[in-house]
Design an enzyme around this catalytic site. Sequence first.
Site, PDB file in Angstrom:
ATOM      1  N   LYS A  49     -10.139  -0.484  10.910  1.00  0.00           N
ATOM      2  CA  LYS A  49     -10.221  -1.705  10.102  1.00  0.00           C
ATOM      3  C   LYS A  49     -10.652  -2.893  10.949  1.00  0.00           C
ATOM      4  CE  LYS A  49      -7.304  -0.291   6.394  1.00  0.00           C
ATOM      5  NZ  LYS A  49      -8.020   0.411   5.321  1.00  0.00           N
ATOM      6  N   GLN A  84      -4.516  -5.050   7.142  1.00  0.00           N
ATOM      7  CA  GLN A  84      -5.487  -6.018   6.610  1.00  0.00           C
ATOM      8  C   GLN A  84      -5.469  -7.339   7.387  1.00  0.00           C
ATOM      9  OE1 GLN A  84      -7.702  -5.114   4.660  1.00  0.00           O
ATOM     10  NE2 GLN A  84      -6.820  -3.222   3.871  1.00  0.00           N
ATOM     11  N   CYS A  98      -4.550   2.362  -3.687  1.00  0.00           N
ATOM     12  CA  CYS A  98      -3.292   2.923  -3.162  1.00  0.00           C
ATOM     13  C   CYS A  98      -2.133   1.967  -3.387  1.00  0.00           C
ATOM     14  CB  CYS A  98      -3.425   3.271  -1.681  1.00  0.00           C
ATOM     15  SG  CYS A  98      -4.724   4.442  -1.349  1.00  0.00           S
ATOM     16  N   ASP A 133       3.088  -4.059   8.260  1.00  0.00           N
ATOM     17  CA  ASP A 133       1.833  -3.337   8.106  1.00  0.00           C
ATOM     18  C   ASP A 133       0.708  -4.339   8.340  1.00  0.00           C
ATOM     19  OD1 ASP A 133      -0.540  -2.337   7.106  1.00  0.00           O
ATOM     20  OD2 ASP A 133       0.268  -1.750   5.151  1.00  0.00           O
ATOM     21  N   HIS A 155       0.868  -1.177   0.000  1.00  0.00           N
ATOM     22  CA  HIS A 155       0.000   0.000   0.000  1.00  0.00           C
ATOM     23  C   HIS A 155       0.911   1.236   0.000  1.00  0.00           C
ATOM     24  CE1 HIS A 155      -2.815   2.953   1.702  1.00  0.00           C
ATOM     25  NE2 HIS A 155      -3.804   2.118   1.452  1.00  0.00           N
TER      26      HIS A 155
END
Lengths: 147, 415
Positions: free
Chosen positions: B226, B203, B366, B200, B123
Site C-alpha cells: 500500500k 490506509q 471488505c 491498522d 476492514h
Amino acid sequence: MSLDQMSSLYREVVLDHAQHPHHRGSLGPDSLHFTLENPTCGDVIDVSAQVKDGTIAAVEFSGDGCTISQASASMMTVALTHQPVAKARQLILSFSKMITGEKISATDEQALGDASLLASVAEFPARIKCATLAWHALDELLQKEEA
Amino acid sequence: MSWPINEIRADFPILDQRINEERLAYLDNAATMQSPLPVTRAVDAYYATTHSNVHRGVYTLSNQATAAYEGARQKVATFLNAASANDIVFTRSTTESLNLVACGFGDLVVHAGDEIVISVAEHHSNLIPWQQLAARAGATLKYIELKTDGTFDMTSAAAQITSKTKIVAVAQVGNVMGAINPVTALAQMAHQVGAYLVVDGAQAVSHLPVDVQQLDADFYAFSGHKMGAPTGIGVLYGKPALLEQMDPVQYGGEMISQVTRTTATWKAAPLKFEAGTPNISGAIGLGAAIDYLQQYGLANIQTYEHELMASLLPQLLALPGVTVYGPTDPALRGGVVAFNIDGLHPHDAATGLDLLGVEVRAGHHCAQPLMQDLGVSATARASVALYNNQTDIDQLIDGIKQVKEFFLHESRSNE
C-alpha cells in the site's frame, strides 16, 4: 474508448429486464429455495422454484444486484420456466459456456432467448460472476431436487 | 511547495499507458499502490548481486543479504519512529500482522467475560481476527459506532471502552469512510482502563506521517504494497515489553534458540515471530519504498493529496444523484472516498469508468458490517496517491457524468 462499447453489454433488452424484471418475487414455502452470494460485491440472490413431474413449473428470484445480475436472473426465469429439469440444467451449462466466450449450439442459443444477448459479457471478465449468479443458484437447487 | 508531479510520475512507468484506448487514471490506491522504479530496481539489484539466505550463512553473500534485510528493518523503525529495530516484525501483510497480534497476544490477555472494542467501520482483517478471538476466549466483541458524517462517535467509544476492555483495535484511516480516526485519544481511553491499542495503518502509511510513540499505539500493522513496496511484505510494530510477552504462532527455522527432542526455546523478538526464510527481497523493496516516500516527505505528500481531495470532494458532492460517504470536509480525510450513483449499482458504474480508463474499486471493500449500516450492498471508491494529478480527478468526474448520462439516456429510450 468511449462508452460505445457499453452498448454491447447494456443493450436495451438487458436494461429492460433489469428495470422491469420478470418473475421477481419468492415462491411459497412448498417450493425449493437456494440463496447465493457474490462474495466480491456482496450481492445476494435468492432463487425459488417449483418442480412438477420433472419440469420446472415456476421459478422466481429476489435480491438486489447490478444491472447484469438482475437482467440475467430475469432472462433465466423466462428461458427456463416449463423446461424439463435435465434440459434446464443443460441450458445452464450452455449459458455458463457462452458467458465465458465458448461457442454454443444454435438450438441452445434459441432456447436461451433474451439470455443469449448476454454473450457479450465474455468481453467483460470482471462481470461474468454477476451474470452467472442466478443460474448457479438455480442449478444448485435443481441438483438438490434431482438427488 | 510546488509538487514535482512530472518527476514523480516518471518513476511510475505503469501510469503511462492506455487502458481501453484511454489515458489511464489509476485511482485504486487504497487497494494497492503502484511501485516506483527505485523499488523494482532495488529488488532487481538484490537478486542480481546479493541473494542468499539470511541469519545463517557464515559466508560473505549471506552476511550482505542479512545486512540488507536488517537495514530494511531499521528503515521501517525510523519511518514509524519506533524506539528500536527490534520492535519491528516482518510479516506477509497487514492481515497477517493483525492475526498475529490476535493469536499471539490476544490469547494471552483476553479471557472469558472480557471485552474487545473495535469500530463498525473496520476492514474484515481488523474485525474477524477479533471476532474469532472473542469466540475462543468467551469474550464479547463491541463496536464503536459512527456519526452520520462517518467519523467515530467518541461518546459511543467512551461507552464501549470499560474496565472489562482488554483490546481496542481501530484503523488510523478508514478504507471506506476515509476518515482520519482519533487514534491518540483512543490510546488514552484504552490505557486508562488497562487495555491495549492495536492500530491498522494500512490506509495511513503512504499518506501521512506516522509516529507510533506519539500515537502511543501498543501495536501498529501495515502492508508494504500500500506504499509502493512489492506485495507479500508487511509489518507489525509492537512495544518491546509486549513483543517479549507475546507468543509466536508459527514455528520452524530461524526463530529458535535451542531445540531438543522434547522442548524448544525461542529467540528474542522480532526473530521469534519470523519462522522460516522470510521475504527478503520484499523487505528490501519496502526499505526502498520508504526511502522513496521520505525523499518527498510524508507531511508534503499529505498536503499534496489533501489538495487533490479538496478538488475531488466538492466536485463529487456537487454532482446531482451522487451520494458521497464519509466526511464532507477534506481536512478530516485521508485520500479515500466512497460514493454511489443513485439508481446505478457500483459494478455497472465501475465497468463504465474502466472503459474510460478510470480504475476505481467497486464492492463491499471488505467492510460488510459497515455496508449493512449504510444500507447498501456495495459502493464505488476512488483513492489517490502521491502520483495522481488534477487530470486524474477531472477524468473521474467527467467519467461519472458520462456513465450517468449513458444509463439515464438508455433508460429514457427504454420507457
